[in-house]
Scaffold this active site. Sequence first.
Site, PDB file in Angstrom:
ATOM      1  N   CYS A   2       0.827  -1.191   0.000  1.00  0.00           N
ATOM      2  CA  CYS A   2       0.000   0.000   0.000  1.00  0.00           C
ATOM      3  C   CYS A   2       0.876   1.260   0.000  1.00  0.00           C
ATOM      4  O   CYS A   2       1.803   1.385   0.781  1.00  0.00           O
ATOM      5  CB  CYS A   2      -0.959   0.085   1.180  1.00  0.00           C
ATOM      6  SG  CYS A   2      -2.132  -1.267   1.230  1.00  0.00           S
ATOM      7  N   ARG A  27       4.415  -0.786  -4.380  1.00  0.00           N
ATOM      8  CA  ARG A  27       3.977  -1.139  -3.025  1.00  0.00           C
ATOM      9  C   ARG A  27       2.649  -1.893  -3.009  1.00  0.00           C
ATOM     10  O   ARG A  27       2.182  -2.310  -1.942  1.00  0.00           O
ATOM     11  CB  ARG A  27       3.806   0.135  -2.172  1.00  0.00           C
ATOM     12  CG  ARG A  27       5.044   0.966  -2.071  1.00  0.00           C
ATOM     13  CD  ARG A  27       4.784   2.207  -1.267  1.00  0.00           C
ATOM     14  NE  ARG A  27       4.712   1.915   0.150  1.00  0.00           N
ATOM     15  CZ  ARG A  27       5.743   1.878   0.960  1.00  0.00           C
ATOM     16  NH1 ARG A  27       6.948   2.141   0.499  1.00  0.00           N
ATOM     17  NH2 ARG A  27       5.600   1.602   2.241  1.00  0.00           N
ATOM     18  N   TRP A  72      -2.538  -3.007  -1.703  1.00  0.00           N
ATOM     19  CA  TRP A  72      -2.211  -4.429  -1.714  1.00  0.00           C
ATOM     20  C   TRP A  72      -3.145  -5.027  -0.655  1.00  0.00           C
ATOM     21  O   TRP A  72      -2.989  -4.775   0.534  1.00  0.00           O
ATOM     22  CB  TRP A  72      -0.745  -4.650  -1.331  1.00  0.00           C
ATOM     23  CG  TRP A  72      -0.302  -6.062  -1.395  1.00  0.00           C
ATOM     24  CD1 TRP A  72       0.177  -6.729  -2.489  1.00  0.00           C
ATOM     25  CD2 TRP A  72      -0.249  -7.002  -0.299  1.00  0.00           C
ATOM     26  NE1 TRP A  72       0.500  -8.021  -2.153  1.00  0.00           N
ATOM     27  CE2 TRP A  72       0.255  -8.213  -0.828  1.00  0.00           C
ATOM     28  CE3 TRP A  72      -0.579  -6.945   1.056  1.00  0.00           C
ATOM     29  CZ2 TRP A  72       0.438  -9.345  -0.032  1.00  0.00           C
ATOM     30  CZ3 TRP A  72      -0.395  -8.072   1.833  1.00  0.00           C
ATOM     31  CH2 TRP A  72       0.099  -9.252   1.284  1.00  0.00           C
ATOM     32  N   ASN A  96      -2.152   2.672   5.223  1.00  0.00           N
ATOM     33  CA  ASN A  96      -1.187   1.613   4.930  1.00  0.00           C
ATOM     34  C   ASN A  96      -0.876   0.926   6.250  1.00  0.00           C
ATOM     35  O   ASN A  96      -0.478   1.577   7.207  1.00  0.00           O
ATOM     36  CB  ASN A  96       0.086   2.245   4.333  1.00  0.00           C
ATOM     37  CG  ASN A  96       1.242   1.263   4.266  1.00  0.00           C
ATOM     38  OD1 ASN A  96       1.034   0.060   4.218  1.00  0.00           O
ATOM     39  ND2 ASN A  96       2.456   1.789   4.252  1.00  0.00           N
ATOM     40  N   GLY A  97      -1.087  -0.403   6.314  1.00  0.00           N
ATOM     41  CA  GLY A  97      -0.841  -1.147   7.554  1.00  0.00           C
ATOM     42  C   GLY A  97      -2.010  -2.060   7.840  1.00  0.00           C
ATOM     43  O   GLY A  97      -2.779  -2.392   6.930  1.00  0.00           O
ATOM     44  N   GLU A 459      17.703 -18.872  -4.645  1.00  0.00           N
ATOM     45  CA  GLU A 459      17.299 -17.551  -5.137  1.00  0.00           C
ATOM     46  C   GLU A 459      16.762 -17.643  -6.567  1.00  0.00           C
ATOM     47  O   GLU A 459      15.768 -16.986  -6.912  1.00  0.00           O
ATOM     48  CB  GLU A 459      18.491 -16.582  -5.039  1.00  0.00           C
ATOM     49  CG  GLU A 459      18.306 -15.237  -5.716  1.00  0.00           C
ATOM     50  CD  GLU A 459      17.077 -14.454  -5.233  1.00  0.00           C
ATOM     51  OE1 GLU A 459      16.469 -14.821  -4.219  1.00  0.00           O
ATOM     52  OE2 GLU A 459      16.738 -13.458  -5.911  1.00  0.00           O
ATOM     53  N   LYS A 463      13.120 -16.380  -7.865  1.00  0.00           N
ATOM     54  CA  LYS A 463      12.975 -15.421  -8.967  1.00  0.00           C
ATOM     55  C   LYS A 463      12.012 -15.968 -10.017  1.00  0.00           C
ATOM     56  O   LYS A 463      11.122 -15.281 -10.478  1.00  0.00           O
ATOM     57  CB  LYS A 463      14.357 -15.181  -9.573  1.00  0.00           C
ATOM     58  CG  LYS A 463      14.708 -13.869 -10.060  1.00  0.00           C
ATOM     59  CD  LYS A 463      14.836 -12.729  -9.079  1.00  0.00           C
ATOM     60  CE  LYS A 463      14.398 -12.893  -7.707  1.00  0.00           C
ATOM     61  NZ  LYS A 463      14.205 -11.977  -6.765  1.00  0.00           N
ATOM     62  N   GLU A 466       8.339 -16.143  -8.728  1.00  0.00           N
ATOM     63  CA  GLU A 466       7.776 -14.793  -8.537  1.00  0.00           C
ATOM     64  C   GLU A 466       7.262 -14.206  -9.849  1.00  0.00           C
ATOM     65  O   GLU A 466       6.174 -13.644  -9.899  1.00  0.00           O
ATOM     66  CB  GLU A 466       8.878 -13.831  -8.040  1.00  0.00           C
ATOM     67  CG  GLU A 466       9.025 -13.697  -6.543  1.00  0.00           C
ATOM     68  CD  GLU A 466      10.143 -12.717  -6.183  1.00  0.00           C
ATOM     69  OE1 GLU A 466      11.275 -12.855  -6.685  1.00  0.00           O
ATOM     70  OE2 GLU A 466       9.886 -11.799  -5.385  1.00  0.00           O
ATOM     71  N   HIS A 482      16.687 -37.710  -2.209  1.00  0.00           N
ATOM     72  CA  HIS A 482      15.956 -37.963  -0.964  1.00  0.00           C
ATOM     73  C   HIS A 482      14.505 -37.513  -1.064  1.00  0.00           C
ATOM     74  O   HIS A 482      13.913 -37.107  -0.065  1.00  0.00           O
ATOM     75  CB  HIS A 482      16.660 -37.265   0.204  1.00  0.00           C
ATOM     76  CG  HIS A 482      18.042 -37.771   0.440  1.00  0.00           C
ATOM     77  ND1 HIS A 482      18.317 -39.079   0.784  1.00  0.00           N
ATOM     78  CD2 HIS A 482      19.245 -37.159   0.335  1.00  0.00           C
ATOM     79  CE1 HIS A 482      19.628 -39.239   0.901  1.00  0.00           C
ATOM     80  NE2 HIS A 482      20.209 -38.094   0.634  1.00  0.00           N
ATOM     81  N   LYS A 583       6.356  -4.998  -3.221  1.00  0.00           N
ATOM     82  CA  LYS A 583       7.781  -4.891  -2.962  1.00  0.00           C
ATOM     83  C   LYS A 583       8.106  -4.653  -1.490  1.00  0.00           C
ATOM     84  O   LYS A 583       8.996  -5.256  -0.950  1.00  0.00           O
ATOM     85  CB  LYS A 583       8.381  -3.776  -3.814  1.00  0.00           C
ATOM     86  CG  LYS A 583       9.886  -3.822  -3.833  1.00  0.00           C
ATOM     87  CD  LYS A 583      10.461  -3.229  -5.070  1.00  0.00           C
ATOM     88  CE  LYS A 583      11.962  -3.447  -5.135  1.00  0.00           C
ATOM     89  NZ  LYS A 583      12.330  -4.842  -5.349  1.00  0.00           N
TER      90      LYS A 583
HETATM   91  C1  G6P Z   1       8.849  -9.011  -0.654  1.00  0.00           C
HETATM   92  C2  G6P Z   1       9.303  -8.964  -2.097  1.00  0.00           C
HETATM   93  C3  G6P Z   1      10.567  -9.815  -2.261  1.00  0.00           C
HETATM   94  C4  G6P Z   1      11.634  -9.341  -1.278  1.00  0.00           C
HETATM   95  C5  G6P Z   1      11.117  -9.404   0.161  1.00  0.00           C
HETATM   96  C6  G6P Z   1      12.078  -8.789   1.154  1.00  0.00           C
HETATM   97  O1  G6P Z   1       8.363 -10.261  -0.352  1.00  0.00           O
HETATM   98  O2  G6P Z   1       8.291  -9.413  -2.964  1.00  0.00           O
HETATM   99  O3  G6P Z   1      11.048  -9.691  -3.587  1.00  0.00           O
HETATM  100  O4  G6P Z   1      12.781 -10.130  -1.411  1.00  0.00           O
HETATM  101  O5  G6P Z   1       9.906  -8.663   0.246  1.00  0.00           O
HETATM  102  O6  G6P Z   1      12.171  -7.399   0.902  1.00  0.00           O
HETATM  103  P1  G6P Z   1      13.276  -6.483   1.528  1.00  0.00           P
HETATM  104  O7  G6P Z   1      12.903  -5.094   1.100  1.00  0.00           O
HETATM  105  O8  G6P Z   1      13.226  -6.650   3.017  1.00  0.00           O
HETATM  106  O9  G6P Z   1      14.594  -6.920   0.971  1.00  0.00           O
END
Ligand code: G6P
Length: 588
Positions: A2, A27, A72, A96-97, A459, A463, A466, A482, A583
């Site tokens: 948000c 956001r 969001w 926001n929150g 990672e 990626k 996502e 396993h 984000k």
């Molecule tokens: C969200 C994003 C991720 C990110 C994570 C941590 O879940 O979608 O892409 O890695 O937050 O964000 P930060 O700002 O703490 O690195």
Amino acid sequence: MCGIVAYAGDERAAEIIYSGLEKLEYRGYDSAGITTLCDGSFYTVKRSGRVLGLSQYLGNMCGSTGIGHTRWATHGEASDINAHPHCCNRFAVVHNGIIENYSAVKVELVARGHTFLSQTDSEVVAHLLDEYYDGNLIAAVNKTCARLTGCWALAILCKDYEGFVAVRRGSPVIMARGADGYFAASDIPAVAACAEEYCVLEEGDIALISRSECKIFSDGTTSVSRTFVPVEKEQTDGLGEDCPHYMLREIRSNARTIRATCEKFPLAAGGGLYERLRRADKIVLVGCGTAYNAALSAKRLLCGAYDGFVEAVIASEARYNPPAVTKNSVVIAVSQSGETADTVRAAGILKEAGAYLVAVTNTGYSVITRIADKVLPVCAGVEICVAATKSYTGQLACFHLMASLPDYSCRRRELLRVADEVEKLACDELNSLRIAQLCVSSRAVFFIGRGGDADVATEASLKLKEVSYIFSDGYPAGELKHGTLALIDEDVLSVVIICDQSLAEKSKNAVEQILSRRGKVAVVTTLKSVYDELESRVSAAWLLPPVPAHLSHFVSAEALQLVAYRTAVLAGRDPDKPRNLAKSVTVE
Ligand code: G6P
């Protein structure tokens, strides 16, 4: 998670707020809305979908004061009704929150005759303000906040006041001023085009802002002044034909991020950091998502450099089950945004338990920097794509330098050489597209590797899922036999990362096990011998620049960022704004 924008000035508010919301879409982007105030009346538009959906209505919204929101969803689905602002009589509110006790408050307000339109937690704020208002706006805001639990950043319009109120309790708010008026927003990019100076509101601050005045009350009643600093007008390249998405543009900034992080590190690393790390009984890394994956690599690097026990923990777990720390422990909070609620919370708990808190972050004015004892900057610049790429690379660079203290000059030179390889690799199309084609035609994709390659696998998997929504998992190659082997067939792709010669034979075993079960294999390697041996036997093989094993994550991670990007594009997804994600996750 948000984004809020508020404006009071001389210009038309609707357009200014709209531009700010566009900048805050990272956001949250499931719905958006704006309310302007003009001659004591509200003009509101709110729609599910992207901010763009508001553009056609702006012309009808008069007034040079207003508030806006990009959402969001937490409570209530993404719909026109649940979009903010929420209005009740004289009040309009964006939030926001999370208001944790909204349910009980709502029951009480309904009993007093209030009618609610949405399923959101936020709407109670507008109704409480209406309930408490007796002509004194700040008093009503104070009483409202006193009734709520949870976290909030609020921007509030009242029909009796030609301005707005901004409130910070647990969620970030900056205030800014420019030639044409005052602003409040969740983050600086929202106001960077119009404002010259900004200040960060402190916890509990309530700001009363009109085109001619800005009063801040620290505990709702005590007037305080906050320091304004210049807004840095960051130069960001626009998107173009050769770079149609921010994700690609940001992958192409990996090299620049490594160089910039190396440049800024010496300034930040002083003040006894090395002594702290050297003497630490324990080093605890906390983070979420990509930042946690960077922490996994950091664990290997720091373990090799310092005597203390090093562990990496997921912040949302550490928050409820914190690892034991002492005053001799060092906690490293890793966060691109510096705002992620789980990370901030876990870091706060560990600091309270006595540990020294280091923040590794890309956002210098963020919440985490305000509680940290030391801030190590990741110099990635503003990262717009929701999926983190260049900030991950910058975090890795920062950890290499931390692991090479006190004399990191040699590692710095190595990093600068790697940056050159990373820069060239970012131009690849052929290899990344080949593997992306395999991904997009697969039911699932597994990323596997050994040692440091396993961290990259984790990672790379995050990626891919996502941005492409294809099921994927990433873990140590030895674990394949396993359990996961049961899932391997001709519709499943395994991407095997092999960048460490000492572990290559064992990783090749995993390739054989997959091929024997008719699974598809793509190999990503820095080792020519591995490439030559496997190239004709697997569906795709990508020979990366031959960088040393301890630095190979820079090239293998970037290669797989490109694969994720190209897979998303092939699958017809928007890589910059994946569904359901945001984000900055400012709720726990
Ligand atoms: C969200 C994003 C991720 C990110 C994570 C941590 O879940 O979608 O892409 O890695 O937050 O964000 P930060 O700002 O703490 O690195």
